[in-house]
Design a protein around this motif. Structure first.
Motif, mmCIF file in Angstrom:
data_model
loop_
_atom_site.group_PDB
_atom_site.id
_atom_site.type_symbol
_atom_site.label_atom_id
_atom_site.label_comp_id
_atom_site.label_asym_id
_atom_site.label_seq_id
_atom_site.Cartn_x
_atom_site.Cartn_y
_atom_site.Cartn_z
ATOM 1 N N VAL A 19 -5.802 -105.697 -66.124
ATOM 2 C CA VAL A 19 -4.811 -105.891 -65.366
ATOM 3 C C VAL A 19 -3.492 -106.131 -66.220
ATOM 4 C CG1 VAL A 19 -3.632 -107.451 -63.679
ATOM 5 C CG2 VAL A 19 -6.212 -106.992 -63.426
ATOM 6 N N SER A 20 -3.530 -106.781 -67.324
ATOM 7 C CA SER A 20 -2.305 -106.966 -68.128
ATOM 8 C C SER A 20 -1.816 -105.444 -68.736
ATOM 9 C CB SER A 20 -2.560 -107.870 -69.029
ATOM 10 O OG SER A 20 -1.289 -107.736 -69.885
ATOM 11 N N ASN A 21 -2.877 -104.518 -69.058
ATOM 12 C CA ASN A 21 -2.704 -103.280 -69.538
ATOM 13 C C ASN A 21 -2.096 -102.628 -68.425
ATOM 14 O OD1 ASN A 21 -3.573 -103.903 -72.140
ATOM 15 N ND2 ASN A 21 -5.470 -103.414 -71.924
ATOM 16 N N VAL A 22 -2.599 -102.637 -67.241
ATOM 17 C CA VAL A 22 -2.147 -101.737 -66.359
ATOM 18 C C VAL A 22 -0.565 -101.713 -65.963
ATOM 19 C CG1 VAL A 22 -2.304 -101.243 -63.904
ATOM 20 C CG2 VAL A 22 -4.294 -101.189 -65.231
ATOM 21 N N LEU A 23 -0.422 -103.284 -66.138
ATOM 22 C CA LEU A 23 0.899 -103.783 -65.870
ATOM 23 C C LEU A 23 2.102 -103.418 -66.830
ATOM 24 C CD1 LEU A 23 0.461 -107.256 -64.220
ATOM 25 C CD2 LEU A 23 1.358 -105.281 -63.095
ATOM 26 N N ASN A 24 1.592 -103.289 -68.008
ATOM 27 C CA ASN A 24 2.470 -103.111 -69.432
ATOM 28 C C ASN A 24 2.230 -101.810 -70.236
ATOM 29 O OD1 ASN A 24 3.937 -105.724 -69.002
ATOM 30 N ND2 ASN A 24 1.794 -106.684 -69.634
ATOM 31 N N ARG A 25 1.069 -101.516 -70.275
ATOM 32 C CA ARG A 25 0.761 -100.064 -70.947
ATOM 33 C C ARG A 25 -0.368 -99.460 -70.235
ATOM 34 N NH1 ARG A 25 -1.362 -102.045 -76.652
ATOM 35 N NH2 ARG A 25 -2.532 -103.622 -75.322
ATOM 36 N N PRO A 26 -0.074 -98.946 -69.040
ATOM 37 C CA PRO A 26 -1.025 -98.079 -68.257
ATOM 38 C C PRO A 26 -1.326 -96.712 -68.757
ATOM 39 C CG PRO A 26 1.431 -97.833 -67.661
ATOM 40 C CD PRO A 26 1.405 -98.866 -68.559
ATOM 41 N N ASP A 27 -0.627 -96.257 -70.027
ATOM 42 C CA ASP A 27 -0.963 -95.117 -70.525
ATOM 43 C C ASP A 27 -2.460 -95.404 -71.420
ATOM 44 O OD1 ASP A 27 0.896 -96.835 -72.082
ATOM 45 O OD2 ASP A 27 0.307 -95.605 -73.730
ATOM 46 N N ILE A 28 -2.886 -96.660 -71.714
ATOM 47 C CA ILE A 28 -4.063 -96.533 -72.463
ATOM 48 C C ILE A 28 -5.238 -97.108 -71.507
ATOM 49 C CG2 ILE A 28 -2.694 -97.776 -74.415
ATOM 50 C CD1 ILE A 28 -3.870 -100.466 -73.846
ATOM 51 N N SER A 30 -7.683 -95.916 -68.122
ATOM 52 C CA SER A 30 -8.069 -94.800 -67.268
ATOM 53 C C SER A 30 -7.471 -94.563 -66.060
ATOM 54 C CB SER A 30 -9.574 -94.803 -67.305
ATOM 55 O OG SER A 30 -10.011 -95.612 -66.372
ATOM 56 N N PRO A 31 -7.347 -93.540 -65.725
ATOM 57 C CA PRO A 31 -6.566 -93.214 -64.493
ATOM 58 C C PRO A 31 -7.100 -93.890 -63.314
ATOM 59 C CG PRO A 31 -6.353 -91.060 -65.503
ATOM 60 C CD PRO A 31 -7.288 -92.353 -66.287
ATOM 61 N N ALA A 32 -8.657 -93.851 -63.177
ATOM 62 C CA ALA A 32 -9.338 -94.610 -61.931
ATOM 63 C C ALA A 32 -9.167 -95.945 -61.930
ATOM 64 C CB ALA A 32 -10.989 -94.138 -62.245
ATOM 65 N N THR A 33 -9.194 -96.333 -63.403
ATOM 66 C CA THR A 33 -8.979 -98.021 -63.357
ATOM 67 C C THR A 33 -7.592 -98.107 -62.811
ATOM 68 O OG1 THR A 33 -10.489 -98.128 -65.150
ATOM 69 C CG2 THR A 33 -9.042 -100.176 -64.954
ATOM 70 N N VAL A 34 -6.331 -97.523 -63.312
ATOM 71 C CA VAL A 34 -5.092 -97.919 -62.879
ATOM 72 C C VAL A 34 -5.220 -97.835 -61.322
ATOM 73 C CG1 VAL A 34 -2.689 -96.909 -63.016
ATOM 74 C CG2 VAL A 34 -4.243 -97.029 -64.950
ATOM 75 N N GLU A 35 -5.753 -96.802 -60.683
ATOM 76 C CA GLU A 35 -5.681 -96.980 -59.177
ATOM 77 C C GLU A 35 -6.447 -97.974 -58.629
ATOM 78 O OE1 GLU A 35 -6.986 -93.664 -55.941
ATOM 79 O OE2 GLU A 35 -7.535 -93.239 -57.721
ATOM 80 N N ARG A 36 -7.320 -98.596 -59.250
ATOM 81 C CA ARG A 36 -8.262 -99.662 -58.649
ATOM 82 C C ARG A 36 -7.502 -100.561 -58.801
ATOM 83 N NH1 ARG A 36 -12.580 -98.805 -61.267
ATOM 84 N NH2 ARG A 36 -12.768 -100.459 -62.377
ATOM 85 N N VAL A 37 -6.785 -100.980 -59.726
ATOM 86 C CA VAL A 37 -6.056 -102.235 -59.903
ATOM 87 C C VAL A 37 -4.744 -102.177 -59.176
ATOM 88 C CG1 VAL A 37 -4.457 -103.411 -61.653
ATOM 89 C CG2 VAL A 37 -6.823 -102.653 -62.428
ATOM 90 N N THR A 38 -4.004 -101.061 -59.113
ATOM 91 C CA THR A 38 -2.931 -100.616 -58.153
ATOM 92 C C THR A 38 -3.298 -100.829 -56.575
ATOM 93 O OG1 THR A 38 -2.000 -99.110 -59.590
ATOM 94 C CG2 THR A 38 -1.340 -99.142 -57.389
ATOM 95 N N LEU A 39 -4.384 -100.699 -56.221
ATOM 96 C CA LEU A 39 -4.656 -101.089 -54.803
ATOM 97 C C LEU A 39 -5.056 -102.268 -54.596
ATOM 98 C CD1 LEU A 39 -7.375 -98.169 -54.151
ATOM 99 C CD2 LEU A 39 -5.245 -98.309 -53.111
#
Length: 335
Positions: A19-28, A30-39
């Motif tokens: 979750v921290s990576n999605v908030l601060n370094r989303p480029d590292i 996977s797009p699927a995980t970013v989408e799941r965390v964003t939802l």
């Protein structure tokens, strides 16, 4: 109850670190995980705590701005320009007014340092910059606004105030005035001293001209009114035929006092020049001739210099704008 990062991780079925990576370094991630965390964030209504994050990182997206007087429209416009430029880079500006007090200025700088601002923009009260040196040595970058750095030790954004003072005095000389009063102070405020210096340099070139200094305790409407009342009480032979006020607030006080007394006419008896060209200058009962400064551009440029320094630039830049005299009825009458 507030939603935490752990709640988001549980909802998304991932680790807190993800979750921290999605908030601060989303480029590292996977797009699927970013989408799941964003939802999960949207579903739970999670709001990140930027203040806490910035404290952990030791940095902030806030810029401190200290000006001489927040009531002066010149500084209001300067702050507006700084805020607009800062927002485009993801920063905001926290404004404080020193009220021309060194003690109050120090208090504001202490508070900004405690808040770990990204940097400080400041129009210093006095020429002693030792407090600013200590602030920078502690890791907070500093840019001077509305005054230069004569030794280039700080980046600065200013206007050539000596030239502005010269333009004001030369205009008064050109319209035939020879007994000029300078109203402004304290004169150890660098901008005031430089405007006076410019006016004195012009008057000294004319054998039949003289300049008298009327010091003020502050650069306010009330002080302008007080000095104008003193001038109105002088006998005609000792009274100046022109006034150069160190800023437009003083000039507005002069206009108010002279109009209320009805004893002297502007410009027939006394011509008047102000400085800054705030909006009120052109809207006064007698529109005021003034030396214009690009206030919003000064603020925006100062932010640009500060962000360059926070990004690692080591060069100290000195940006100097040129003033422009705007002639109006307070010196030209209705012609």
């Amino acid at each position: 109850m507030s939603v935490s990062v752990r709640d988001v991780a549980r909802e998304a079925g991932v680790s807190v670190g993800t979750v921290s990576n999605v908030l601060n370094r989303p480029d590292i991630v996977s797009p699927a995980t970013v989408e799941r965390v964003t939802l999960a964030i949207e579903h739970l209504g999670f709001v990140r705590n930027d203040a806490a994050r910035q404290l952990r990182a030791g940095r902030s997206h806030t810029i401190g701005l200290v000006v001489l007087d927040t009531r002066n429209p010149f500084f209001t416009d300067l702050a507006h320009g700084a805020q607009n430029r800062a927002l485009t880079e993801g920063y905001t500006v926290l404004l404080g007014g020193s009220d021309e007090s060194s003690d109050r200025e120090s208090t504001l700088l202490d508070l900004f340092e405690e808040q770990r601002v990204a940097g400080v923009l400041i129009s210093p009260v006095r020429t002693d910059l030792s407090r600013l040196w200590r602030l920078r040595e502690a890791g907070t970058q500093v840019v001077l606004v509305d005054r230069g750095s004569s030794d280039h030790s700080f980046s600065s954004v200013s206007v050539d105030d000596v030239k502005g003072g010269s333009a004001a005095a030369q205009h008064l000389i050109d319209i035939g005035r020879r007994r000029i009063a300078f109203i402004g102070g304290p004169v150890d405020i660098e901008q005031v001293g430089q405007r006076l210096e410019g006016a004195q340099s012009v008057v000294a070139r004319y054998a039949d001209a003289a300049l008298t200094i009327y010091p003020t305790e502050a650069l306010t409407v009330l002080e302008g009114r007080r000095i104008a009342e003193q001038i109105s009480a002088l006998p005609p032979a000792k009274r100046p035929d022109a006034i150069f006020a160190a800023n437009d607030l003083l000039a507005m006080g002069v206009i108010q006092a002279l109009v209320m007394s009805g004893s002297l006419r502007v410009p027939e008896d006394i011509a008047l020049v102000g400085y800054d060209d705030i909006d009120f200058a052109s809207a006064a009962v007698v529109p005021i001739t003034s030396v214009r400064q690009p206030s919003s551009e000064i603020g925006a440029t100062a932010v640009e210099l500060l962000l360059r320094e926070t990004a690692g630039a080591s060069e100290r830049e000195q940006i100097v704008f040129q003033p422009e005299l705007i002639a109006r009825a307070s010196t030209l009458g209705n012609r």
